[in-house]
Design a protein around this motif. Sequence first.
Motif, mmCIF file in Angstrom:
data_model
loop_
_atom_site.group_PDB
_atom_site.id
_atom_site.type_symbol
_atom_site.label_atom_id
_atom_site.label_comp_id
_atom_site.label_asym_id
_atom_site.label_seq_id
_atom_site.Cartn_x
_atom_site.Cartn_y
_atom_site.Cartn_z
ATOM 1 N N ALA A 190 0.015 10.561 -8.157
ATOM 2 C CA ALA A 190 0.785 10.168 -9.333
ATOM 3 C C ALA A 190 0.102 9.979 -10.769
ATOM 4 O O ALA A 190 0.487 10.349 -11.776
ATOM 5 N N SER A 191 -1.102 9.555 -10.520
ATOM 6 C CA SER A 191 -1.864 9.371 -11.769
ATOM 7 C C SER A 191 -2.434 10.815 -12.238
ATOM 8 O O SER A 191 -2.805 10.790 -13.573
ATOM 9 N N LYS A 192 -2.293 11.830 -11.614
ATOM 10 C CA LYS A 192 -2.800 13.027 -11.973
ATOM 11 C C LYS A 192 -1.791 14.045 -12.326
ATOM 12 O O LYS A 192 -1.817 15.051 -12.869
ATOM 13 N N PHE A 245 -8.989 15.522 0.465
ATOM 14 C CA PHE A 245 -8.944 14.162 0.931
ATOM 15 C C PHE A 245 -7.508 13.464 0.618
ATOM 16 O O PHE A 245 -6.956 13.978 -0.175
ATOM 17 N N TYR A 246 -7.171 12.640 1.300
ATOM 18 C CA TYR A 246 -5.978 11.684 0.940
ATOM 19 C C TYR A 246 -4.821 12.255 1.608
ATOM 20 O O TYR A 246 -4.661 13.061 2.455
ATOM 21 N N SER A 247 -3.694 11.891 0.894
ATOM 22 C CA SER A 247 -2.297 11.842 1.691
ATOM 23 C C SER A 247 -2.063 13.595 1.812
ATOM 24 O O SER A 247 -1.180 13.832 2.799
ATOM 25 N N TYR A 248 -2.376 14.258 0.925
ATOM 26 C CA TYR A 248 -1.669 15.686 0.997
ATOM 27 C C TYR A 248 -3.285 16.643 1.426
ATOM 28 O O TYR A 248 -3.232 17.683 1.432
ATOM 29 N N ASN A 259 -12.013 16.647 -4.683
ATOM 30 C CA ASN A 259 -11.736 16.835 -3.513
ATOM 31 C C ASN A 259 -10.550 16.125 -3.028
ATOM 32 O O ASN A 259 -10.134 15.973 -1.999
ATOM 33 N N ILE A 260 -9.841 15.389 -4.169
ATOM 34 C CA ILE A 260 -8.425 14.882 -3.763
ATOM 35 C C ILE A 260 -7.308 15.938 -3.791
ATOM 36 O O ILE A 260 -7.261 16.655 -4.926
ATOM 37 N N ALA A 261 -6.810 16.143 -2.772
ATOM 38 C CA ALA A 261 -5.893 17.142 -2.941
ATOM 39 C C ALA A 261 -4.345 16.568 -3.602
ATOM 40 O O ALA A 261 -3.955 15.468 -3.293
ATOM 41 N N LEU A 262 -3.820 17.468 -4.282
ATOM 42 C CA LEU A 262 -2.825 17.090 -5.080
ATOM 43 C C LEU A 262 -1.450 17.815 -4.689
ATOM 44 O O LEU A 262 -0.273 17.316 -5.059
#
Length: 342
Positions: free
Chosen positions: A151-153, A331-334, A14-17
């Motif tokens: 940044a970790s991905k 989710f998150y910044s992007y 669910n974390i957008a890159l």
Amino acid sequence: MRVDLFDFDLPPENIALRPASPRDSARMLLVEGGEGLSDHRVSDLPSLLRAGDCLVFNDTRVIPAQLEGLRGEAKVGATLHKREGLRQWRAFVRNAKRVRTGDRIDFGAGVTAIAADRGDDGSILLDFEGDEPVELLLERAGTMPLPPYIASKRATDERDRDDYQTMFAKEKGAVAAPTAALHFTPGLMAALADAGIGTETLTLHVGAGTFLPVKADDTDDHKMHAEWGRIDPATADRLNAVRASGGRVIAVGTTSLRLIESAAGADGLIRPFDGDTAIFITPGYRFRGIDGLMTNFHLPKSTLFMLVSALMGRERMQAAYAHAITGGYRFYSYGDSSLLLP
């Protein structure tokens, strides 16, 4: 309050890159007081607000504040987070134990800084050498300071110089983007104007402290990092006029909200503001200057999830986030957006 009350499980998928393209095609979850949840797109925003409402944007511009350098033979990474003078920036430093007061750090491309002192929070004050403006030095040696969960991905690349900047970005000084405004496009702004929805801008230079985890067990024991912001007198007057005429002031992003609330008095009037704010909003807070918030989806146990819980209620936001996770929101910044109207 106990910090673990604001925890939830977020699947990594669910974390957008990367951001949505076009930006206003991102999904948006509408959460209204006393109403259910409803799924929309950011491009639907003109139909979800009312004529006379006003959206308030943060016009800060992200600088390439991530630096990699050497102190002698030791590798040192620095993330600038707050300007403290013409050539002085406070920074969170990786391998900080290798840096002593008076050490010179070489960041390459002719950019060097002296470690001036160490703060109580472990940060180091960097005094940049030379006569060139620090912003020019950063353009040469720095990279965009993507959040750790991106940044970790993957590595930061040239796309991020545009992707991690809002269309309103003007005033240089942020080391993190006011990400709720990443969703806006010229076409969406034109549609908002046609719908009779106003817009205003203010400036809050977002610091890297926004990414720091809450390590305390109780919210009373957490200390926020200060950030500099400004609301000029004319903007304050116009925002007050919006509310006086029955319109709603909708903050676009928690940065805009925190600055407005820092400037608002107990009488609900927004005053001019120029200085630092370290406001920490948790459930029980009485909102004074805003009537709604458009914001992305935040980290578990973060100060920003505490803020949205203060606005809408903790259980309601836990339910909204559960809906978003199950529904595949990013989710998150992007990531995707939410519109919170208490």
